[in-house]
Design a protein around this motif. Structure first.
Motif, PDB file in Angstrom:
ATOM      1  N   ASP A  94       0.839  -1.210   0.000  1.00 52.13           N
ATOM      2  CA  ASP A  94       0.000   0.000   0.000  1.00 52.13           C
ATOM      3  C   ASP A  94       0.875   1.262   0.000  1.00 52.13           C
ATOM      4  N   ASP A  95       1.947   1.243   0.794  1.00 51.41           N
ATOM      5  CA  ASP A  95       2.854   2.401   0.819  1.00 51.41           C
ATOM      6  C   ASP A  95       3.506   2.608  -0.542  1.00 51.41           C
ATOM      7  N   MET A  96       3.878   1.500  -1.172  1.00 50.65           N
ATOM      8  CA  MET A  96       4.507   1.611  -2.503  1.00 50.65           C
ATOM      9  C   MET A  96       3.544   2.239  -3.491  1.00 50.65           C
ATOM     10  N   ILE A  97       2.280   1.802  -3.428  1.00 46.15           N
ATOM     11  CA  ILE A  97       1.270   2.329  -4.351  1.00 46.15           C
ATOM     12  C   ILE A  97       1.007   3.807  -4.058  1.00 46.15           C
ATOM     13  N   GLU A  98       0.939   4.158  -2.787  1.00 51.79           N
ATOM     14  CA  GLU A  98       0.703   5.567  -2.440  1.00 51.79           C
ATOM     15  C   GLU A  98       1.851   6.452  -2.941  1.00 51.79           C
ATOM     16  N   SER A  99       3.084   5.969  -2.817  1.00 49.82           N
ATOM     17  CA  SER A  99       4.176   6.842  -3.280  1.00 49.82           C
ATOM     18  C   SER A  99       4.266   6.860  -4.802  1.00 49.82           C
ATOM     19  N   MET A 100       3.925   5.725  -5.426  1.00 49.45           N
ATOM     20  CA  MET A 100       3.913   5.686  -6.891  1.00 49.45           C
ATOM     21  C   MET A 100       2.891   6.687  -7.436  1.00 49.45           C
ATOM     22  N   GLU A 101       1.760   6.782  -6.759  1.00 54.88           N
ATOM     23  CA  GLU A 101       0.649   7.623  -7.215  1.00 54.88           C
ATOM     24  C   GLU A 101       0.646   9.014  -6.588  1.00 54.88           C
ATOM     25  N   ASN A 102       1.473   9.154  -5.573  1.00 53.55           N
ATOM     26  CA  ASN A 102       1.512  10.397  -4.801  1.00 53.55           C
ATOM     27  C   ASN A 102       0.137  10.816  -4.275  1.00 53.55           C
TER      28      ASN A 102
END
Ligand code: S3P
Length: 178
Positions: free
Chosen positions: A43-51
């Protein structure tokens, strides 16, 4: 506690799966602290990928878009990551070839146990608010029922986490994974 197949996976990652609020992040952090391994959270990876936050991704783009991002993340993890503790979102178990990422550990609890854990948390409101699929208790319970068998089927290791401290769970896990 259940162990299904050889744990010496080629990527040597530990992948924590289980329902929202069961404590995947908490257990991952405790495991990382104890083993000095590196950690990643899908989830953290997706949040940073998507900002942007998961909640906002769901609101703006819908669930299907988020699931695509999970698949993309899974492919990247499989190709690039080794020796890592990976905590995942509650729906991440559905990605293709999850078993190629690492040893899959299912953190198992009843739905009531998960609700209890969330309610006892000091930031309970925040924990509920950031999870779009957990806002409606009846729907969440149905989702839990729909997923329970699939979580078990995907798992190499099943750990019963209900009413256990993070310390105890991590000690059990380390023993199995050695
Ligand atoms: C989801 C779980 C969430 C997050 C998203 C969807 C799910 O992660 O990925 O809201 O489908 O169960 P947590 O399990 O960390 O709450």
């Amino acid at each position: 506690m259940k162990q299904k197949r050889m744990l010496h996976h080629k990527n040597q990652n530990i992948v924590l799966i289980g329902f929202m609020g069961v404590g995947k992040g908490t257990i991952a952090r405790a495991l990382i602290k104890k083993t000095k391994a590196f950690g990643l959270d899908t989830d953290d990876m997706i949040e940073s990928m998507e900002n942007r936050k998961i909640k906002v991704i769901f609101e703006d783009e819908g669930e299907a878009y988020f699931r695509k991002l999970e698949k993309k993340t899974a492919k990247w993890l499989e190709k690039n990551v080794k020796n890592c503790v990976i905590s995942t979102g509650g729906g991440f178990y559905k990605v293709d070839h999850l078993e190629k990422i690492g040893t899959i550990v299912y953190l198992k609890s009843s739905f009531e146990g998960i609700l209890k854990r969330l309610r006892e948390h000091e930031k309970a409101d925040l924990k509920l608010a950031k999870r779009p699929l957990l806002c409606d208790e009846e729907k969440a319970k149905q989702l839990f029922k729909d997923r329970v068998e699939a979580y078990e089927a995907k798992a190499d290791v099943i750990i019963d986490v209900e009413n256990k401290s993070a310390k105890k769970i991590v000690n059990e896990l380390i023993k199995i994974l050695q």
